[in-house]
Design an enzyme around this catalytic site. Structure first.
Site, short mmCIF file in Angstrom:
data_model
loop_
_atom_site.label_atom_id
_atom_site.label_comp_id
_atom_site.label_asym_id
_atom_site.label_seq_id
_atom_site.Cartn_x
_atom_site.Cartn_y
_atom_site.Cartn_z
N CYS A 153 0.81 -1.23 0.00
CA CYS A 153 0.00 0.00 0.00
C CYS A 153 0.84 1.28 0.00
O CYS A 153 0.58 2.21 -0.77
CB CYS A 153 -0.96 -0.01 1.19
N HIS B 87 -2.65 6.36 4.67
CA HIS B 87 -1.22 6.37 4.98
C HIS B 87 -0.63 7.71 4.53
O HIS B 87 -1.02 8.27 3.50
CB HIS B 87 -0.48 5.27 4.19
#
Ligand code: A2P
Length: 322
Positions: free
Chosen positions: A128, A230
């Site tokens: 990710c 994130h």
């Protein structure tokens, strides 16, 4: 009609994959929801559609599937992906099991979709943090990159439901140290070179996706008490002194990122809960040869499910299923 298997359908990413299939796939399809024996027979509801979960076993008729997306951990991928592929199904795998197999491509569709040609039908979805980072770096590769330094601020959803539950309950039985009111500079296990596996994945995957050689990359990955999204700070050092306006123009021109040119504006992790955009902000020149930028993305969407389903969408187009 296409038959798309979602392996790990009951998990965070699996749920999002089904939702992204609803959103992005316009061809006629049916979804088969697969998970472990723990969830067999359960019904999951996603966007008002109900799916009865079936157990993933070796007894399944793998030949019925056209595409499969996996998000059920590396062991499940290692045990089952080849069975699907051998039966003629494309597999998009979210685990790290196949990312460095020579014959498997590692794809961010906006960057290197073409690398799937003539390769294994098992396609790896990158980590990710890597996905959002390489989207921001790709427009800069032609300027000649010498060093990349990553520092990440990764949300607990990156660990699946276990991470979400630990932040919700504040009971420390999953992470190596408490995540509540804390920042943990360890994601995944430690390797002998001092990197964690997460850090090594970012380094090696960046090199494979962007096809970079003779480059030095460092990564420090930290878990932060945030549910979704994130953040990655990226310092890129170029081989030659830079013209900042040219760097900035290359980022503006990239359709794959949302670039906030005004250095005093930025997007935070809370703001990407419902989007698959990757935001690049806080960009500034550092010394003669470097820039620093802050990249924020939704790890469950573009960092996992959206990227996987975008790969399927492109494969469908290529394979002319429509
Ligand atoms: P299950 O719900 O049956 O345990 P998350 O990362 O969000 O925790 O989700 C992990 C997903 O992987 C879940 O859907 C989980 O199913 C699935 N999974 C875990 N182990 C297996 C397995 N051995 N076979 C199939 N699916 C599995």
């Amino acid at each position: 009609m296409l038959n798309i298997a979602v392996v790990g359908a009951t998990g965070l990413v699996g749920n999002e994959m089904i939702s992204e299939i609803h959103r992005l796939i316009t061809d006629q399809y049916k979804i088969t929801a697969l998970a472990s024996s723990r969830s067999a027979g359960r019904t999951i509801t996603i966007n008002d559609h109900q799916y009865q979960v079936e157990e993933l076993t070796t007894e399944i008729d793998f030949g019925q599937f056209d595409y499969a997306v996996f998000s059920a951990g590396g062991d499940t991928s290692r045990n089952f992906a080849k069975l699907f592929a051998d039966a003629g199904c494309y597999v998009i795998d979210n685990s790290s099991a196949f990312r460095f197999e020579d014959e498997c491509s590692l794809i961010v569709p906006e960057i290197n979709f073409e690398s799937y040609h003539l390769k294994s039908p098992i396609i790896a979805n990158p980590n990710c943090s890597t996905i959002q980072s390489v989207l921001a770096i790709a427009p800069l590769v032609d300027f000649g990159i010498e060093v990349i330094d990553y520092t990440t601020y990764q949300s607990v959803s990156g660990s699946g439901l276990n991470g979400i539950n630990e932040l919700k309950t504040a009971v420390n039985d999953f992470y190596p140290k408490p995540i509540t009111n804390n920042v943990i500079p360890q994601i995944d296990r430690f390797l002998e070179n001092g990197n964690t596996f997460e850090e090594q994945k970012m380094i090696d995957e960046t090199i494979k996706i962007l096809n970079l050689n003779n480059i030095e990359i460092t990564a420090t990955c930290a878990r932060v008490p945030v549910y979704y999204g994130h953040g990655v700070n990226i310092k890129v050092t170029f081989t030659e002194p830079i013209n900042f306006e040219q760097i900035s123009a290359a980022l503006v021109d990239s359709p794959a990122i949302s670039y906030l040119k005004d250095y005093s504006t930025y997007v935070t992790q809370l703001e990407v809960a419902d989007t698959d955009h990757v935001y690049v902000s806080r960009i500034r020149q550092v010394g003669k040869r470097s820039i620093s930028m802050f990249v924020v993305g939704n790890n469950i969407k573009k960092g996992a499910a959206t990227n996987s389903v975008q790969i399927i969408k492109k494969l469908i187009k290529e394979n002319n299923h429509a």
